[in-house]
Design a protein around this motif. Structure first.
Motif, PDB file in Angstrom:
ATOM      1  N   LEU A   1     -15.644  24.930  57.812  1.00 29.72           N
ATOM      2  CA  LEU A   1     -14.604  25.452  58.688  1.00 29.72           C
ATOM      3  C   LEU A   1     -13.318  24.652  58.545  1.00 29.72           C
ATOM      4  O   LEU A   1     -13.344  23.470  58.187  1.00 29.72           O
TER       5      LEU A   1
ATOM      6  N   ALA B   1     -10.676  25.480  63.566  1.00 31.58           N
ATOM      7  CA  ALA B   1     -11.947  26.106  63.946  1.00 31.58           C
ATOM      8  C   ALA B   1     -12.945  25.064  64.439  1.00 31.58           C
ATOM      9  O   ALA B   1     -13.726  25.333  65.354  1.00 31.58           O
TER      10      ALA B   1
ATOM     11  N   ILE C   1     -23.403  24.748  65.143  1.00 34.33           N
ATOM     12  CA  ILE C   1     -22.296  25.688  65.269  1.00 34.33           C
ATOM     13  C   ILE C   1     -21.212  25.111  66.179  1.00 34.33           C
ATOM     14  O   ILE C   1     -21.463  24.168  66.944  1.00 34.33           O
TER      15      ILE C   1
ATOM     16  N   GLN D   1     -19.628  29.874  65.006  1.00 30.60           N
ATOM     17  CA  GLN D   1     -19.511  29.707  63.556  1.00 30.60           C
ATOM     18  C   GLN D   1     -20.283  28.481  63.075  1.00 30.60           C
ATOM     19  O   GLN D   1     -20.257  27.432  63.707  1.00 30.60           O
ATOM     20  N   GLU D   2     -20.976  28.632  61.952  1.00 38.34           N
ATOM     21  CA  GLU D   2     -21.718  27.530  61.350  1.00 38.34           C
ATOM     22  C   GLU D   2     -20.742  26.436  60.885  1.00 38.34           C
ATOM     23  O   GLU D   2     -19.714  26.722  60.270  1.00 38.34           O
TER      24      GLU D   2
END
Length: 296
Positions: A46, A50, A122, A127-128
């Motif tokens: 990311l 993020a 996450i 999101q991972e």
């Protein structure tokens, strides 16, 4: 011995101390950390913005007035996405790691299943985080050099305060995304007070904190959707004179959740928080002491 942790985190947390502690309150901001080690950023799939979706951005600044009330505050400098101290020490997801986790690891908790263990899988919007699996040794390193010292410091503050005053109230300070409460404007919560459904703090104290916020015009919910995490549960022992309360603040009150920038509402909210806990410092001390003496 030098710490085998990233140089950016050589000072992993700070304790903001008053000139003299005059009230039996301790404040804790475990998710306000905003120092992202470069090695962590490099390992993530990311972008830096993020990665910040799990961060309780600016919560330490919102509660900056607490030292002026005579109360200390512990603040994490490392980000929650890197290590979450509001979990058991070994809530770990085996899917994240290369190698075998120790047998005492809790791999089956609901928080692990949701991707939000001690080493999160996450960020807050689902999101991972990582592009590849981490070595098990990396999880152990973060726990030994960040998690355990943090909780030693928190425990020392709580026990020092109780020794001095006979009782202690720990306020665990958090923020929540506006999307986590409700999309219904008529029932949106500005503040969520969590006391583990009455098990971590005297109900009268929880009531008083809620009422103080409500008198200033905030909409307050109790225990839903946040009842309090590991810290509230672990440190709240009302029968022993130790009370713990989690306070969640709706981020839309003070920041743009898309850009992570403060808004004009920040100054008013910070002032209101100081006003609320000034009242709590005056009234709850007597309330809790009376209850503690009656219980003895």
């Amino acid at each position: 011995m030098s710490s085998p942790i990233e140089p950016e985190l050589a000072v992993p947390f700070t304790v903001v101390e008053p000139t003299d502690q005059t009230v039996p309150l301790v404040f804790n901001a475990p998710h306000a950390g905003a120092i992202y080690p470069q090695s962590f950023v490099d390992a993530a799939r990311l972008d830096p913005l993020a990665l910040r979706r799990s961060e309780d951005a600016y919560v330490d600044a919102l509660f900056a007035g607490m030292s002026g009330l005579g109360a200390p505050m512990l603040v994490a400098r490392f980000p929650r996405a890197y290590l979450d101290v509001n979990r058991e020490p070994y809530e770990l997801d085996p899917r994240m790691f290369d190698g075998r986790l120790p047998p005492y690891a809790n791999t089956r908790s609901l928080r692990v299943a949701g991707g939000l263990g001690t080493i999160p899988r996450i960020v807050g919007d689902g999101q991972e985080i990582y592009a590849h699996k981490l070595p098990v040794a990396e999880a152990m390193r973060r726990i030994e050099w960040l998690y355990k010292p943090y909780h030693r410091a928190l425990r020392q503050l709580v026990m020092r305060t109780q020794r001095r005053f006979g009782i202690v109230l720990l306020i665990d300070c958090h923020s929540m995304p506006s999307s986590s409460v409700t999309r219904d404007e008529n029932s949106r919560a500005d503040i969520v007070i969590g006391d583990r459904f009455g098990t971590s703090c005297a109900a009268a104290t929880s009531d008083r904190v809620a009422q103080c916020f409500e008198r200033l015009g905030y909409r307050v919910a109790r225990n839903r959707p946040y009842a309090g995490g590991f810290i509230t549960e672990h440190y709240g022992e009302p029968a022993a004179g130790r009370h713990a309360l989690q306070v969640e603040i709706n981020r839309s009150l003070y920041m743009d959740e898309r850009t992570m920038q403060r808004t004009e509402g920040f100054a008013r909210l910070a002032s209101d928080i100081t006003e609320v806990f000034s009242l709590i410092a005056e009234t709850v001390t007597a309330d809790l002491t009376e209850r503690w003496l009656a219980a003895e």
